[in-house]
Write a protein that holds these residues in place. Structure first.
Motif, PDB file in Angstrom:
ATOM      1  N   LEU A 206       0.824  -1.208   0.000  1.00 26.29           N
ATOM      2  CA  LEU A 206       0.000   0.000   0.000  1.00 26.29           C
ATOM      3  C   LEU A 206       0.862   1.264   0.000  1.00 26.29           C
ATOM      4  CD1 LEU A 206      -2.820  -1.201   2.411  1.00 26.29           C
ATOM      5  CD2 LEU A 206      -2.958  -0.900  -0.073  1.00 26.29           C
ATOM      6  N   ALA A 207       2.028   1.188   0.666  1.00 24.65           N
ATOM      7  CA  ALA A 207       2.949   2.333   0.633  1.00 24.65           C
ATOM      8  C   ALA A 207       3.514   2.515  -0.779  1.00 24.65           C
ATOM      9  CB  ALA A 207       4.084   2.124   1.641  1.00 24.65           C
ATOM     10  N   ASP A 208       3.893   1.402  -1.409  1.00 27.52           N
ATOM     11  CA  ASP A 208       4.399   1.481  -2.781  1.00 27.52           C
ATOM     12  C   ASP A 208       3.315   1.960  -3.739  1.00 27.52           C
ATOM     13  OD1 ASP A 208       6.996   0.793  -2.269  1.00 27.52           O
ATOM     14  OD2 ASP A 208       6.806  -1.300  -2.891  1.00 27.52           O
ATOM     15  N   ARG A 209       2.079   1.611  -3.459  1.00 28.05           N
ATOM     16  CA  ARG A 209       0.991   2.071  -4.315  1.00 28.05           C
ATOM     17  C   ARG A 209       0.917   3.594  -4.321  1.00 28.05           C
ATOM     18  NH1 ARG A 209      -2.975  -0.273  -6.852  1.00 28.05           N
ATOM     19  NH2 ARG A 209      -4.582   1.128  -7.624  1.00 28.05           N
ATOM     20  N   GLN A 210       1.084   4.205  -3.172  1.00 29.94           N
ATOM     21  CA  GLN A 210       1.072   5.669  -3.101  1.00 29.94           C
ATOM     22  C   GLN A 210       2.202   6.268  -3.916  1.00 29.94           C
ATOM     23  OE1 GLN A 210      -1.372   7.532  -1.614  1.00 29.94           O
ATOM     24  NE2 GLN A 210      -2.340   5.524  -1.395  1.00 29.94           N
ATOM     25  N   ARG A 211       3.343   5.581  -3.939  1.00 36.03           N
ATOM     26  CA  ARG A 211       4.510   6.096  -4.661  1.00 36.03           C
ATOM     27  C   ARG A 211       4.425   5.856  -6.166  1.00 36.03           C
ATOM     28  NH1 ARG A 211       7.438   4.508   0.221  1.00 36.03           N
ATOM     29  NH2 ARG A 211       7.504   2.328  -0.466  1.00 36.03           N
ATOM     30  N   HIS A 212       3.868   4.713  -6.567  1.00 39.15           N
ATOM     31  CA  HIS A 212       4.032   4.270  -7.956  1.00 39.15           C
ATOM     32  C   HIS A 212       2.752   4.168  -8.779  1.00 39.15           C
ATOM     33  CE1 HIS A 212       8.089   3.506  -6.752  1.00 39.15           C
ATOM     34  NE2 HIS A 212       7.795   2.452  -6.013  1.00 39.15           N
ATOM     35  N   ASP A 213       1.580   4.343  -8.187  1.00 38.38           N
ATOM     36  CA  ASP A 213       0.369   4.073  -8.957  1.00 38.38           C
ATOM     37  C   ASP A 213       0.145   5.076 -10.085  1.00 38.38           C
ATOM     38  OD1 ASP A 213      -2.030   2.407  -9.343  1.00 38.38           O
ATOM     39  OD2 ASP A 213      -3.087   4.269  -8.897  1.00 38.38           O
ATOM     40  N   ALA A 214       0.526   6.316  -9.896  1.00 36.53           N
ATOM     41  CA  ALA A 214       0.358   7.294 -10.981  1.00 36.53           C
ATOM     42  C   ALA A 214       1.168   6.872 -12.210  1.00 36.53           C
ATOM     43  CB  ALA A 214       0.789   8.684 -10.518  1.00 36.53           C
ATOM     44  N   GLU A 215       2.338   6.344 -11.962  1.00 33.57           N
ATOM     45  CA  GLU A 215       3.197   5.843 -13.045  1.00 33.57           C
ATOM     46  C   GLU A 215       2.527   4.672 -13.764  1.00 33.57           C
ATOM     47  OE1 GLU A 215       7.399   3.337 -12.921  1.00 33.57           O
ATOM     48  OE2 GLU A 215       6.917   4.706 -11.274  1.00 33.57           O
ATOM     49  N   MET A 216       1.944   3.750 -12.990  1.00 29.52           N
ATOM     50  CA  MET A 216       1.249   2.600 -13.572  1.00 29.52           C
ATOM     51  C   MET A 216       0.035   3.058 -14.376  1.00 29.52           C
ATOM     52  SD  MET A 216       1.348  -0.921 -13.342  1.00 29.52           S
ATOM     53  CE  MET A 216       1.419  -0.679 -15.114  1.00 29.52           C
ATOM     54  N   ASN A 217      -0.691   4.033 -13.835  1.00 31.50           N
ATOM     55  CA  ASN A 217      -1.868   4.584 -14.501  1.00 31.50           C
ATOM     56  C   ASN A 217      -1.489   5.224 -15.841  1.00 31.50           C
ATOM     57  OD1 ASN A 217      -4.837   5.475 -14.178  1.00 31.50           O
ATOM     58  ND2 ASN A 217      -3.784   7.397 -14.604  1.00 31.50           N
ATOM     59  N   ASN A 218      -0.439   6.004 -15.846  1.00 29.41           N
ATOM     60  CA  ASN A 218       0.003   6.674 -17.074  1.00 29.41           C
ATOM     61  C   ASN A 218       0.433   5.658 -18.126  1.00 29.41           C
ATOM     62  OD1 ASN A 218      -0.499   9.168 -15.939  1.00 29.41           O
ATOM     63  ND2 ASN A 218       1.623   9.486 -15.275  1.00 29.41           N
ATOM     64  N   TRP A 219       1.141   4.619 -17.680  1.00 26.30           N
ATOM     65  CA  TRP A 219       1.564   3.591 -18.631  1.00 26.30           C
ATOM     66  C   TRP A 219       0.345   2.915 -19.240  1.00 26.30           C
ATOM     67  CZ3 TRP A 219       0.577  -1.540 -19.290  1.00 26.30           C
ATOM     68  CH2 TRP A 219       1.309  -2.162 -20.312  1.00 26.30           C
ATOM     69  N   ALA A 220      -0.647   2.560 -18.424  1.00 25.57           N
ATOM     70  CA  ALA A 220      -1.836   1.862 -18.918  1.00 25.57           C
ATOM     71  C   ALA A 220      -2.579   2.695 -19.954  1.00 25.57           C
ATOM     72  CB  ALA A 220      -2.750   1.505 -17.750  1.00 25.57           C
ATOM     73  N   TRP A 221      -2.705   4.010 -19.730  1.00 27.49           N
ATOM     74  CA  TRP A 221      -3.370   4.872 -20.718  1.00 27.49           C
ATOM     75  C   TRP A 221      -2.643   4.834 -22.047  1.00 27.49           C
ATOM     76  CZ3 TRP A 221      -8.002   6.374 -21.178  1.00 27.49           C
ATOM     77  CH2 TRP A 221      -8.777   6.790 -20.091  1.00 27.49           C
ATOM     78  N   ARG A 222      -1.326   4.991 -22.010  1.00 20.10           N
ATOM     79  CA  ARG A 222      -0.546   5.022 -23.251  1.00 20.10           C
ATOM     80  C   ARG A 222      -0.654   3.688 -23.986  1.00 20.10           C
ATOM     81  NH1 ARG A 222       3.479   6.997 -19.875  1.00 20.10           N
ATOM     82  NH2 ARG A 222       4.725   5.127 -20.279  1.00 20.10           N
ATOM     83  N   PHE A 223      -0.525   2.605 -23.220  1.00 19.51           N
ATOM     84  CA  PHE A 223      -0.535   1.301 -23.871  1.00 19.51           C
ATOM     85  C   PHE A 223      -1.902   0.977 -24.465  1.00 19.51           C
ATOM     86  CE2 PHE A 223      -1.354  -3.213 -23.979  1.00 19.51           C
ATOM     87  CZ  PHE A 223      -0.317  -3.637 -24.797  1.00 19.51           C
ATOM     88  N   LEU A 224      -2.973   1.203 -23.726  1.00 20.55           N
ATOM     89  CA  LEU A 224      -4.301   0.862 -24.232  1.00 20.55           C
ATOM     90  C   LEU A 224      -4.699   1.745 -25.416  1.00 20.55           C
ATOM     91  CD1 LEU A 224      -6.207   0.138 -20.911  1.00 20.55           C
ATOM     92  CD2 LEU A 224      -5.515  -1.522 -22.653  1.00 20.55           C
ATOM     93  N   ASP A 225      -4.261   2.989 -25.409  1.00 25.37           N
ATOM     94  CA  ASP A 225      -4.527   3.851 -26.559  1.00 25.37           C
ATOM     95  C   ASP A 225      -3.856   3.276 -27.807  1.00 25.37           C
ATOM     96  OD1 ASP A 225      -5.497   6.405 -27.748  1.00 25.37           O
ATOM     97  OD2 ASP A 225      -3.361   6.770 -27.993  1.00 25.37           O
ATOM     98  N   HIS A 226      -2.624   2.800 -27.647  1.00 21.31           N
ATOM     99  CA  HIS A 226      -1.906   2.160 -28.759  1.00 21.31           C
ATOM    100  C   HIS A 226      -2.589   0.862 -29.175  1.00 21.31           C
ATOM    101  CE1 HIS A 226       1.307   0.107 -30.970  1.00 21.31           C
ATOM    102  NE2 HIS A 226       1.124  -0.901 -30.141  1.00 21.31           N
ATOM    103  N   TRP A 227      -2.900   0.016 -28.188  1.00 17.26           N
ATOM    104  CA  TRP A 227      -3.432  -1.319 -28.472  1.00 17.26           C
ATOM    105  C   TRP A 227      -4.787  -1.260 -29.186  1.00 17.26           C
ATOM    106  CZ3 TRP A 227      -7.694  -3.968 -26.220  1.00 17.26           C
ATOM    107  CH2 TRP A 227      -7.755  -5.333 -26.528  1.00 17.26           C
ATOM    108  N   THR A 228      -5.658  -0.373 -28.747  1.00 21.89           N
ATOM    109  CA  THR A 228      -6.989  -0.297 -29.368  1.00 21.89           C
ATOM    110  C   THR A 228      -6.924   0.196 -30.806  1.00 21.89           C
ATOM    111  OG1 THR A 228      -7.318   1.897 -28.375  1.00 21.89           O
ATOM    112  CG2 THR A 228      -8.278   0.008 -27.221  1.00 21.89           C
ATOM    113  N   LYS A 229      -5.913   0.959 -31.137  1.00 23.53           N
ATOM    114  CA  LYS A 229      -5.774   1.453 -32.509  1.00 23.53           C
ATOM    115  C   LYS A 229      -5.277   0.396 -33.486  1.00 23.53           C
ATOM    116  CE  LYS A 229      -5.109   6.280 -31.229  1.00 23.53           C
ATOM    117  NZ  LYS A 229      -4.146   7.395 -31.020  1.00 23.53           N
ATOM    118  N   LEU A 230      -4.777  -0.730 -32.968  1.00 21.67           N
ATOM    119  CA  LEU A 230      -4.247  -1.767 -33.842  1.00 21.67           C
ATOM    120  C   LEU A 230      -5.325  -2.409 -34.695  1.00 21.67           C
ATOM    121  CD1 LEU A 230      -1.785  -3.548 -31.414  1.00 21.67           C
ATOM    122  CD2 LEU A 230      -1.208  -1.958 -33.238  1.00 21.67           C
ATOM    123  N   GLY A 231      -6.560  -2.412 -34.194  1.00 21.58           N
ATOM    124  CA  GLY A 231      -7.631  -3.066 -34.925  1.00 21.58           C
ATOM    125  C   GLY A 231      -8.444  -2.144 -35.785  1.00 21.58           C
ATOM    126  N   GLN A 232      -8.085  -0.881 -35.854  1.00 19.48           N
ATOM    127  CA  GLN A 232      -8.863   0.064 -36.645  1.00 19.48           C
ATOM    128  C   GLN A 232      -8.665  -0.187 -38.127  1.00 19.48           C
ATOM    129  OE1 GLN A 232      -7.831   3.978 -35.289  1.00 19.48           O
ATOM    130  NE2 GLN A 232      -8.909   3.754 -33.345  1.00 19.48           N
TER     131      GLN A 232
END
Length: 236
Positions: A206-232
């Protein structure tokens, strides 16, 4: 006009697609959530969906005695042939690795990754990871890198953390979908696993979550934006 659908395959009655589901909705997709483990059918035609995601679960990709694992494995084979974008998360990545001919197994020293662990991008992974990522993990098995796949990120305990097959199929060992509510639920429901070799305590996580979750969130946005465009579809 109806929105395009993305198939989400989960493994327990109360499974939650978490942040990945929220992001896909925000990106404009309708979610078709199915749980073969409790009797839900999988579509006959993978091209009915814009993409498909198989999430994690407490079972193993090696559980060939389970009909739903056999069904999901066959479905991944269909997805790869149809070139529909596929994302395997944890168990989903391990199923993909098995479909592609690799083994899924425990760490040779019995170690697990439960908590936040740093993963490093490879050269092939540099378009997806701009630097090392503190990724949330919860697994006891890993996979060999399948033949003809690109390793995108590596780790210390389990070296194969993210890979790509072809243009549209990805497997990741970590869990970008986990929200704080899900994190706390897992820590409560599976507290017995926190004493396993390599696991971090609930307080550490839970302590690491406070430190690192924003980073994980940002990565997920970038990756899913890329991934969903693959099928267009490209129009002239």
């Amino acid at each position: 006009m109806s929105r395009e659908k993305i198939l989400l395959i989960m493994h327990q009655e109360r499974s939650d697609p978490g942040r990945v589901g929220e992001m896909l909705r925000t990106l404009g997709y309708e979610l078709d959530m199915r749980i073969p483990a409790i009797g839900h059918d999988l579509p006959d035609d993978p091209t009915e969906h814009h993409g498909a995601v198989i999430f994690g679960g407490p079972m193993s990709a090696n559980d060939d005695h389970e009909e739903f694992i056999r069904d999901e494995t066959k479905y991944v084979e269909k997805l790869l042939k149809s070139e529909v974008p596929f994302l395997g998360i944890c168990l989903g990545a391990q199923i993909l690795a098995r479909v592609l001919g690799s083994e899924v197994r425990r760490h040779p020293e019995g170690l697990m990754e439960i908590g936040y662990y740093t993963i490093e991008p490879t050269e092939a992974g540099s378009p997806y990871f701009d630097k090392h990522l503190h990724a949330y993990q919860w697994h006891k098995e890993g996979f060999d890198l399948p033949k003809d796949c690109d390793l995108l990120a590596s780790g210390n305990y389990f070296p194969n953390q993210a890979f790509r097959f072809g243009r549209q199929a990805y497997g990741i060992q970590f869990h970008p979908e986990v929200t704080e509510a899900m994190n706390r639920k897992w820590l409560r429901k599976a507290a017995h696993m926190l004493s396993e070799p390599g696991a971090q305590s609930a307080k550490e996580q839970l302590a690491d979550r406070q430190r690192h979750d924003a980073e994980m969130n940002n990565w997920a946005w970038r990756f899913l934006d890329h991934w969903t465009k693959l099928g267009q579809k490209v129009t002239a």
